[in-house]
Design a protein around this motif. Structure first.
Motif, mmCIF file in Angstrom:
data_model
loop_
_atom_site.group_PDB
_atom_site.id
_atom_site.type_symbol
_atom_site.label_atom_id
_atom_site.label_comp_id
_atom_site.label_asym_id
_atom_site.label_seq_id
_atom_site.Cartn_x
_atom_site.Cartn_y
_atom_site.Cartn_z
ATOM 1 N N MET A 1 38.046 54.373 42.161
ATOM 2 C CA MET A 1 37.738 53.272 41.263
ATOM 3 C C MET A 1 38.926 52.347 41.056
ATOM 4 S SD MET A 1 35.322 54.595 38.219
ATOM 5 C CE MET A 1 33.776 55.358 38.571
ATOM 6 N N ASP A 2 40.127 52.820 41.330
ATOM 7 C CA ASP A 2 41.351 52.045 41.194
ATOM 8 C C ASP A 2 41.441 51.344 39.835
ATOM 9 O OD1 ASP A 2 43.866 51.178 42.000
ATOM 10 O OD2 ASP A 2 43.064 49.279 42.739
ATOM 11 N N ILE A 3 41.275 52.124 38.774
ATOM 12 C CA ILE A 3 41.389 51.605 37.404
ATOM 13 C C ILE A 3 42.802 51.880 36.906
ATOM 14 C CG2 ILE A 3 40.531 51.809 35.033
ATOM 15 C CD1 ILE A 3 38.479 50.667 36.975
ATOM 16 N N LYS A 4 43.399 50.858 36.298
ATOM 17 C CA LYS A 4 44.741 50.998 35.742
ATOM 18 C C LYS A 4 44.781 50.336 34.372
ATOM 19 C CE LYS A 4 47.095 51.171 40.121
ATOM 20 N NZ LYS A 4 47.314 50.347 41.277
ATOM 21 N N PHE A 5 45.723 50.793 33.556
ATOM 22 C CA PHE A 5 46.009 50.172 32.268
ATOM 23 C C PHE A 5 47.361 49.470 32.377
ATOM 24 C CE2 PHE A 5 43.854 53.977 29.963
ATOM 25 C CZ PHE A 5 42.615 53.490 30.289
ATOM 26 N N ARG A 6 47.459 48.340 31.735
ATOM 27 C CA ARG A 6 48.764 47.714 31.554
ATOM 28 C C ARG A 6 48.820 47.196 30.128
ATOM 29 N NH1 ARG A 6 48.353 42.331 31.416
ATOM 30 N NH2 ARG A 6 46.816 41.289 32.716
ATOM 31 N N PRO A 7 50.009 47.112 29.565
ATOM 32 C CA PRO A 7 50.123 46.656 28.178
ATOM 33 C C PRO A 7 49.550 45.251 27.994
ATOM 34 C CG PRO A 7 52.174 47.647 28.902
ATOM 35 C CD PRO A 7 51.303 47.517 30.119
ATOM 36 N N PHE A 8 48.857 45.074 26.900
ATOM 37 C CA PHE A 8 48.260 43.794 26.530
ATOM 38 C C PHE A 8 49.369 42.864 26.040
ATOM 39 C CE2 PHE A 8 45.973 40.723 24.065
ATOM 40 C CZ PHE A 8 44.691 40.687 24.592
ATOM 41 N N SER A 9 49.290 41.592 26.413
ATOM 42 C CA SER A 9 50.271 40.621 25.936
ATOM 43 C C SER A 9 49.563 39.339 25.503
ATOM 44 C CB SER A 9 51.300 40.307 27.022
ATOM 45 O OG SER A 9 50.740 39.446 27.992
ATOM 46 N N ASN A 65 41.318 47.014 40.692
ATOM 47 C CA ASN A 65 41.839 46.283 41.848
ATOM 48 C C ASN A 65 42.698 45.097 41.407
ATOM 49 O OD1 ASN A 65 40.401 48.054 43.569
ATOM 50 N ND2 ASN A 65 38.571 46.826 43.286
ATOM 51 N N GLU A 66 43.527 45.358 40.379
ATOM 52 C CA GLU A 66 44.486 44.391 39.832
ATOM 53 C C GLU A 66 43.843 43.165 39.191
ATOM 54 O OE1 GLU A 66 47.935 43.747 42.243
ATOM 55 O OE2 GLU A 66 47.784 45.752 43.096
#
Length: 160
Positions: A1-9, A65-66
């Protein structure tokens, strides 16, 4: 699934507000027969400015997928009784098991959690199904019962 988390800004507000609006409006169409609706500021960025950027919240952009597909706002507390403030995915990606995958990733990210708490609108039957039947939450109380737009289900999930 290529799911990632990144910090919200702050830079994410415009894109994530558009996704939030589509998602919340779909719930209003399905359950209230209204063309749009959501919490105050859901449609103009104020909600995300207030809660995703709050000094005590932990907020993530959910990417596949970014590409941003949704967001999660969490309240991670020192006593490990944590709060899911908001979790949403773009309407085109709902009802495909992706939300459950994201929730499991959140649980794995915070293994010391004793209990998760959340609340969801009383009218949103899809949310009830998701949280109770898929994620394992239990309804512990109902606020403003019987009011189609103000009713809220308070839920908990004990982890340990």
């Amino acid at each position: 699934m290529d799911i990632k988390f990144r910090p919200f800004s702050e830079n994410d507000i415009e894109e994530l507000t558009a996704i939030m609006k589509r998602s919340f409006d779909e719930d209003s169409r399905r359950h209230l027969n209204k063309p749009e609706g959501g919490p105050p500021g859901y449609d103009n960025g104020d909600f995300l400015r207030k809660w995703a950027l709050h000094q005590h919240s932990t907020a993530y952009v959910i990417e596949q997928n970014e590409k941003a597909i949704g967001a999660a706002i969490l309240w991670i507390r020192p006593d490990n009784i944590n709060m899911l403030g908001c979790l949403y995915l773009d309407v085109n990606l709902q009802d495909k098991g992706l939300g459950l995958h994201v929730w499991k990733m959140i649980e794995e990210k915070y293994p010391d959690t004793i209990m998760w708490k959340t609340e969801t609108p009383g009218f949103s039957k899809r949310n009830h199904n998701f949280y109770v039947n898929k994620c394992g939450f239990h309804i512990v109380s109902i606020s403003n019962p019987g009011d189609p737009e103000e009713e809220s289900y308070n839920m908990e999930k004990r982890m340990k």
